[in-house]
Write a protein that holds these residues in place. Structure first.
Motif, PDB file in Angstrom:
ATOM      1  N   ALA A  10       0.854  -1.183   0.000  1.00 12.89           N
ATOM      2  CA  ALA A  10       0.000   0.000   0.000  1.00 12.89           C
ATOM      3  C   ALA A  10       0.886   1.226   0.000  1.00 12.89           C
ATOM      4  O   ALA A  10       2.038   1.181   0.433  1.00 12.89           O
ATOM      5  N   GLU A  11       0.349   2.328  -0.463  1.00 13.31           N
ATOM      6  CA  GLU A  11       1.105   3.569  -0.482  1.00 13.31           C
ATOM      7  C   GLU A  11       1.211   4.127   0.934  1.00 13.31           C
ATOM      8  O   GLU A  11       0.204   4.265   1.637  1.00 13.31           O
ATOM      9  N   ASP A  12       2.421   4.434   1.341  1.00 14.67           N
ATOM     10  CA  ASP A  12       2.666   5.053   2.639  1.00 14.67           C
ATOM     11  C   ASP A  12       1.973   4.269   3.748  1.00 14.67           C
ATOM     12  O   ASP A  12       2.257   3.107   3.946  1.00 14.67           O
ATOM     13  N   SER A  13       1.045   4.935   4.453  1.00 16.70           N
ATOM     14  CA  SER A  13       0.385   4.274   5.586  1.00 16.70           C
ATOM     15  C   SER A  13      -1.052   3.889   5.262  1.00 16.70           C
ATOM     16  O   SER A  13      -1.870   3.712   6.159  1.00 16.70           O
ATOM     17  N   ASP A  14      -1.383   3.787   3.987  1.00 21.05           N
ATOM     18  CA  ASP A  14      -2.740   3.447   3.598  1.00 21.05           C
ATOM     19  C   ASP A  14      -3.036   1.977   3.866  1.00 21.05           C
ATOM     20  O   ASP A  14      -2.137   1.152   4.056  1.00 21.05           O
ATOM     21  N   LEU A  15      -4.328   1.659   3.872  1.00 26.43           N
ATOM     22  CA  LEU A  15      -4.762   0.283   4.040  1.00 26.43           C
ATOM     23  C   LEU A  15      -4.520  -0.500   2.754  1.00 26.43           C
ATOM     24  O   LEU A  15      -4.847  -0.020   1.662  1.00 26.43           O
ATOM     25  N   PRO A  16      -3.949  -1.688   2.827  1.00 32.77           N
ATOM     26  CA  PRO A  16      -3.762  -2.486   1.618  1.00 32.77           C
ATOM     27  C   PRO A  16      -5.095  -2.991   1.087  1.00 32.77           C
ATOM     28  O   PRO A  16      -6.054  -3.187   1.839  1.00 32.77           O
ATOM     29  N   ASP A  17      -5.138  -3.194  -0.206  1.00 32.72           N
ATOM     30  CA  ASP A  17      -6.324  -3.770  -0.840  1.00 32.72           C
ATOM     31  C   ASP A  17      -6.414  -5.245  -0.448  1.00 32.72           C
ATOM     32  O   ASP A  17      -5.517  -6.026  -0.777  1.00 32.72           O
ATOM     33  N   PRO A  18      -7.462  -5.659   0.257  1.00 30.81           N
ATOM     34  CA  PRO A  18      -7.553  -7.049   0.693  1.00 30.81           C
ATOM     35  C   PRO A  18      -7.475  -8.056  -0.458  1.00 30.81           C
ATOM     36  O   PRO A  18      -7.019  -9.190  -0.264  1.00 30.81           O
ATOM     37  N   SER A  19      -7.901  -7.633  -1.629  1.00 27.96           N
ATOM     38  CA  SER A  19      -7.874  -8.524  -2.792  1.00 27.96           C
ATOM     39  C   SER A  19      -6.614  -8.335  -3.638  1.00 27.96           C
ATOM     40  O   SER A  19      -6.493  -8.938  -4.707  1.00 27.96           O
ATOM     41  N   GLY A  20      -5.689  -7.505  -3.157  1.00 26.51           N
ATOM     42  CA  GLY A  20      -4.473  -7.243  -3.900  1.00 26.51           C
ATOM     43  C   GLY A  20      -3.521  -8.432  -3.925  1.00 26.51           C
ATOM     44  O   GLY A  20      -3.661  -9.381  -3.145  1.00 26.51           O
ATOM     45  N   ARG A  21      -2.556  -8.359  -4.805  1.00 26.60           N
ATOM     46  CA  ARG A  21      -1.582  -9.436  -4.942  1.00 26.60           C
ATOM     47  C   ARG A  21      -0.629  -9.446  -3.752  1.00 26.60           C
ATOM     48  O   ARG A  21      -0.260  -8.393  -3.231  1.00 26.60           O
ATOM     49  N   PRO A  22      -0.218 -10.614  -3.287  1.00 29.83           N
ATOM     50  CA  PRO A  22       0.751 -10.677  -2.183  1.00 29.83           C
ATOM     51  C   PRO A  22       2.030  -9.934  -2.545  1.00 29.83           C
ATOM     52  O   PRO A  22       2.479  -9.957  -3.692  1.00 29.83           O
ATOM     53  N   HIS A  23       2.594  -9.254  -1.548  1.00 29.25           N
ATOM     54  CA  HIS A  23       3.840  -8.514  -1.741  1.00 29.25           C
ATOM     55  C   HIS A  23       4.812  -8.973  -0.671  1.00 29.25           C
ATOM     56  O   HIS A  23       4.510  -8.910   0.517  1.00 29.25           O
TER      57      HIS A  23
END
Length: 263
Positions: free
Chosen positions: A146-159
């Protein structure tokens, strides 16, 4: 495949069902002097011990050598309960096993951040009417970025999580509070991000980098259990139906004060 095992007296451990269990020799931890022990039931290769953390102190002169503390997943305070004082102490001391620790950036773990306050808040909710409840928590492994301190997209790709000293450092941690209401179970889920503190950990020896990391804020969100399931890849059973948060309709909420929490 996961199974839940009691780890000593006051903590439950979610571990691999295929994991070999050493003989159940019980080592009794002693919290005096902040002494931690390995879990004798789990092979050393699957535990992070003092070879990584070494001696940690709030007043260490140089934290660039290792800026990570042994962060309790289940706090000693929360585990200190029992029918007798001796039993309560035994339960609290058992929280000092490395299977109940996770690497947390030192200013995250020791500072008076909202995450520590959230643990007090959940405890107060349970103690208010002398109710019983369950607090579940743990790290998110290789969560979406996620950008900076934003919440990650729950459906996003693993990082991939960043590494330090050969150890993967989680970007996010989660917590679920479960209580019993008039209409049945109530549950609330939270996510904390230390991403802004650790993503550049490989540059910690650069000038002023430790100071910049230390000044970065951790972020706390109330999320739906449905989204937490996606982030953690864990099965929380029917807890999604007991979710007290309206995140399914309005999205996750960033928590700035306890007044922002919905339970």
């Amino acid at each position: 495949m996961l199974d839940n095992r009691q780890i000593f007296t006051g903590v439950a451990l979610a571990g691999l069902a295929t994991q070999r269990q050493p003989s159940p020799v019980r080592q009794r931890a002693s919290c005096e002097g902040d002494r931690w022990l390995r879990d004798p039931r789990i092979e050393d290769d699957f535990q992070i011990g003092d070879e990584f953390y070494r001696k940690q102190s709030t007043f260490e002169a140089d934290r660039t050598a290792n800026p990570f503390d042994r962060g309790h997943l289940v706090r000693r305070l929360d585990a200190t309960w029992g029918d007798t004082v001796a039993k309560a102490k035994e339960s609290g001391d058992d929280s000092f096993h490395f299977t109940n620790a996770t690497p947390q950036f030192f200013s995250f773990n020791q500072g008076k951040q909202l995450w520590a306050g959230l643990e007090d808040f959940t405890r107060d909710v349970l103690l208010k009417d002398e109710e019983k409840g369950i607090v579940m928590n743990g790290p998110v492994f290789d969560g979406p970025d996620a950008e900076d301190s934003d919440l990650p997209d729950p459906s996003g790709r693993p990082h991939k999580d960043p590494t330090f000293g050969g150890v993967n450092i989680p970007k996010y941690f989660w917590k679920i509070l479960i209580t019993r209401g008039d209409d049945g179970l109530k549950a609330a889920a939270f996510l904390m991000s230390q991403r802004s503190q650790i993503m550049d950990i490989d540059r910690i020896h650069e000038a002023d980098m430790l100071e910049k990391m230390s000044e970065a804020d951790v972020s706390v969100f109330q999320v739906s259990i449905e989204d937490l399931t996606k982030l953690t890849k864990l099965d929380f059973g029917n807890l999604a139906t007991a979710d007290a948060h309206e995140a399914t309709s309005v999205g996750p909420r960033r928590i700035e004060t306890f007044a922002d929490i919905r339970i």
